[in-house]
Design a protein around this motif. Sequence first.
Motif, short mmCIF file in Angstrom:
data_model
loop_
_atom_site.label_atom_id
_atom_site.label_comp_id
_atom_site.label_asym_id
_atom_site.label_seq_id
_atom_site.Cartn_x
_atom_site.Cartn_y
_atom_site.Cartn_z
N ARG A 274 0.76 -1.36 0.18
CA ARG A 274 -0.09 0.24 -0.16
C ARG A 274 1.35 1.35 0.11
NH1 ARG A 274 -5.42 0.33 3.79
NH2 ARG A 274 -5.05 2.29 2.51
N LEU A 275 2.14 1.67 0.55
CA LEU A 275 2.85 2.72 0.82
C LEU A 275 3.82 2.54 -0.72
CD1 LEU A 275 5.02 1.68 4.44
CD2 LEU A 275 3.10 3.53 3.48
N GLN B 264 1.15 4.29 -2.72
CA GLN B 264 0.18 5.14 -2.12
C GLN B 264 0.88 6.38 -3.47
OE1 GLN B 264 1.41 8.38 -0.94
NE2 GLN B 264 -0.50 8.60 -0.56
N GLY C 212 3.74 7.61 -3.05
CA GLY C 212 4.64 6.09 -2.95
C GLY C 212 5.42 5.69 -3.86
#
Length: 303
Positions: A134-135, A138, A142
Amino acid sequence: MTGVPEAGRRPSRRALDRGSWFLVLPALIPLLVLSAGPLLYGILLAFTDAQSGRTAATRWIGALNFQDLLHDTLFWESFRIGLVWAVGVTVPQFLLALGLALLLDQDLRLRWLARALAIVPWAMPEVVVGIIWRLVYQPDAGLLNETLRDLGLGDGRDWLGGLGTALPAVIVVGVWAGLPQTTVTLLAGLQNTPRELHEAAAVDGAGAWRRFRTVTWPALRPVALAITALNLIWNVNSFALVYVLTSGGPGGKTRLPMLFAYEEAFRYGQFGYAAAMGCALVAVIAVLLAVFLVGRLRGGEDV
């Protein structure tokens, strides 16, 4: 009397069987309590109108939940997404793992380090993998979007929030997360292939592709079929990774069947209907497993 001393008599077959059961019980009891018990309870629950928060007694309604399931377009759409996910993860995962296993089977420098690094994703819980990716995805800062900006390939996009990119982005994570397990399994199969066969084929003038086709693949095929079938079953039953990444969004584009069943049970309180979904998924997995086992038996291979 047979004349054989009591201490020298061999125990009977029945006594050996009883002793074997006592040895198996420590593993069998948790299996029955944590797996078979909940499965049977879920099957019974699927034939009731169980709901959360209701004061009336739960009633037996027969196959009504399954009849509703047959006409639930949202469930069948989630089932279609689940098949796309399962095949989309399993196939590239196997191909990449096969290439990586062939590479790690070579006599390379620092091969031990490469093998250790290859299993790092396997050592990470699915929740941690989901948070890390998810990071990466991002949209503002991200790693993926920052890399694309540095390369001049655009300003980046919301990979997990886009209707057209969410499912492919999640599939990429699924392939990455499951790659080590498939690689290790295939590597073990490669190392069990007799080296003498490769040497004999090389002496006969066989090239790399011919040696793979005639020596490596026939020896590796049982392992490859087994791990592919298991991966397909596991991916059909996926939940945690996709839940952490997208929670089934956006717009249900990544709502796998297990996510749909979870929402019905714990968001809307329809326990009986969610149990029916679970039974349908168990039936699908059982069919996949049966097809695999029948194929193995017809091929004359050990199961």
